[in-house]
Enzyme design. Structure first.
Site, mmCIF file in Angstrom:
data_model
loop_
_atom_site.group_PDB
_atom_site.id
_atom_site.type_symbol
_atom_site.label_atom_id
_atom_site.label_comp_id
_atom_site.label_asym_id
_atom_site.label_seq_id
_atom_site.Cartn_x
_atom_site.Cartn_y
_atom_site.Cartn_z
ATOM 1 N N ARG A 1 1.841 -30.935 -39.304
ATOM 2 C CA ARG A 1 1.933 -32.172 -40.301
ATOM 3 C C ARG A 1 3.477 -32.330 -40.515
ATOM 4 N NH1 ARG A 1 1.762 -31.611 -45.391
ATOM 5 N NH2 ARG A 1 0.097 -30.060 -45.406
ATOM 6 N N TYR B 1 2.324 -60.697 -41.451
ATOM 7 C CA TYR B 1 0.944 -59.819 -40.943
ATOM 8 C C TYR B 1 0.120 -59.835 -41.846
ATOM 9 C CZ TYR B 1 -1.656 -56.319 -38.507
ATOM 10 O OH TYR B 1 -2.718 -55.712 -38.104
ATOM 11 N N ASP C 1 10.363 -56.156 -39.936
ATOM 12 C CA ASP C 1 9.231 -55.698 -38.986
ATOM 13 C C ASP C 1 9.700 -56.315 -37.509
ATOM 14 O OD1 ASP C 1 7.071 -55.603 -37.355
ATOM 15 O OD2 ASP C 1 5.632 -55.761 -39.290
ATOM 16 N N LYS D 1 1.605 -51.802 -30.274
ATOM 17 C CA LYS D 1 1.464 -53.175 -29.963
ATOM 18 C C LYS D 1 2.562 -52.873 -28.485
ATOM 19 C CE LYS D 1 -0.870 -54.355 -33.185
ATOM 20 N NZ LYS D 1 -0.151 -55.069 -34.310
HETATM 21 C C1 LIG Z 1 -0.349 -54.983 -35.792
HETATM 22 C C2 LIG Z 1 0.828 -55.226 -36.685
HETATM 23 C C3 LIG Z 1 1.216 -54.462 -37.823
HETATM 24 C C4 LIG Z 1 0.152 -53.492 -38.277
HETATM 25 O O1 LIG Z 1 0.097 -52.440 -37.203
HETATM 26 P P1 LIG Z 1 -1.141 -51.482 -37.225
HETATM 27 O O2 LIG Z 1 -0.593 -50.400 -35.830
HETATM 28 O O3 LIG Z 1 -2.373 -52.157 -36.648
HETATM 29 O O4 LIG Z 1 -1.290 -50.597 -38.572
HETATM 30 C C5 LIG Z 1 1.981 -54.897 -38.576
HETATM 31 N N1 LIG Z 1 2.938 -55.749 -38.122
HETATM 32 C C6 LIG Z 1 2.778 -56.595 -37.043
HETATM 33 C C7 LIG Z 1 3.927 -57.641 -36.850
HETATM 34 C C8 LIG Z 1 1.807 -56.335 -36.198
HETATM 35 O O5 LIG Z 1 1.701 -57.173 -35.144
#
Ligand SMILES: *Cc1c(COP(=O)(O)O)cnc(C)c1O
Length: 375
Positions: free
Chosen positions: A48, A100, A172, A197
């Site tokens: 962890r 998001y 982000d 992603k």
């Molecule tokens: C998918 C996404 C998230 C969330 O990510 P997860 O891995 O699904 O928790 C946050 N911000 C953006 C821009 C995203 O495309």
């Protein structure tokens, strides 16, 4: 060592050796050998707290974003939550009005109960941002391009504003990735990612990361939340994301080139009301995007169809090469009618389809789009 049971265990352990591999091995071990003085020869104690695959992932993402500290999580939302949790109760976070969707829900359903308020602001308008600052503001949180409207905010200007009043600027960077945009170089303090992603890149792993520009109080808090709350990625997930990193640049640039081509072609299509893509000169954020992005404008775009809610949903499902599914950034193209996912409370328009352009040939993708728009 003579009994069967003992041999079964020791015979395996005794053969563990270093094979001098070319690709990274997966370290599944949850715990590590401790010396009599309490030290660890490899620097790892317990899964962890740390793991060799996770450490490689954290260091790589930090290096690519130009930050000192990388902290990996089991999802993008875990990373984003940890960044918000590093603030104090009573503080406010300015969040984009187009963001998001789960981030808005996170504030409404969880963070507000713990005293942290999210305030929606049109981040593409610097005056709007200034108007919403108060002595309670602890962070400005950006998404550029934003999801799903691809609004552009001026990262350098907003990060400068944050620096002037001594608050954090977090971005982000999931959509552009550090291949196309590096917010820390533009003055931001923290970058967050959903590595599910483009970093993973093959729609087969969920993960997240935060990169902090400098070692200090915010980075220590975020690291502490990771290790104590324990929302960490598994060794295999870390390994998958590391593998994705090795081809990230090629994939992102190819998807971005195709998205530009598709956006340009669709912009003049009779069934299209508007294409939302910052690479188009007609996009209100084009000049700012050009200033802060390089090598392309990303593989994501949204189209506003000349159709109502039901017809728009149907067009999405008539596509053959774009699979109707959530998520983005994989090798395969995806389409999503965001309004159906986000629900009535969402500001997303009824006639918006969001496209994640994959690595298929752009001419085939265009043909697919033309056919669905004709039907
Ligand atoms: C998918 C996404 C998230 C969330 O990510 P997860 O891995 O699904 O928790 C946050 N911000 C953006 C821009 C995203 O495309």
């Amino acid at each position: 060592m003579s009994k069967f049971e003992t041999k079964a265990i020791k015979s395996v352990l005794d053969q563990v050796e270093h094979a001098d591999p070319v690709s990274m091995p997966i370290y599944l071990s949850s715990t590590y050998h401790r010396n009599p003085d309490g030290t660890y020869d490899g620097g790892f104690a317990y899964g962890r707290a740390d793991n060799p695959n996770r450490k490689v992932l954290e260091n790589s993402i930090a290096m690519l974003e130009g930050g000192e500290v990388g902290v990996a999580f089991g999802s993008g939302m875990a990373a984003i939550s940890a960044v918000f949790q590093s603030l104090k109760p009573g503080q406010e976070v300015l969040i984009p009005d187009d963001v998001y969707f789960a981030v808005r829900v996170l504030f409404d359903e969880i963070l507000e109960r713990w005293g942290l308020k999210g305030i929606s602001v049109d981040m593409s308008d610097l005056n709007e941002v200034k108007n919403h600052l108060s002595d309670k503001t602890g962070m400005i949180y950006l998404e550029s391009p934003s999801n799903p409207q691809l609004k552009i905010s001026d990262i350098q200007a907003i990060a400068g504003l944050c620096e002037d009043i001594g608050i954090l600027c977090a971005v982000d960077n999931t959509w552009p990735t550090p291949v196309l945009q590096r917010p820390l170089e533009l003055g931001a303090d923290v970058v967050v990612h959903s590595t599910s992603k483009y970093f993973g890149g093959h729609s087969d792993v969920i993960g997240g990361a935060a990169v902090i520009k400098t070692q200090g109080e915010p980075s220590e808090k975020i690291k502490n939340i990771q290790q104590l709350s324990g929302g960490v990625p598994s060794p295999f997930d870390s390994w998958l994301i590391c593998r994705g990193i090795q081809t990230l640049s090629l994939r992102v640039k190819a998807a971005s080139d195709s998205a530009m081509k598709i956006a340009t072609e669709l912009a003049s299509h009779p069934k299209i009301e508007r294409v939302l893509y910052p690479g188009l000169v007609s996009h209100p954020g084009h000049e700012v995007a050009k200033k802060q992005m390089s090598d392309g404008f990303g593989g994501m775009l949204s189209i506003l169809v000349k159709a109502d809610f039901d017809e728009t949903v149907k067009i999405g499902h008539d596509l053959k090469l774009f699979t109707s599914a959530s998520s983005l950034g994989g090798v395969e193209s995806l389409v999503e009618h965001r309004k159906s996912i986000e629900g009535a409370s969402s500001p997303t328009l009824d006639n918006l389809l969001r496209l994640s352009v994959g690595l298929e040939h752009p001419d085939d993708l265009l043909e697919d789009l033309f056919a669905a728009l004709k039907s």
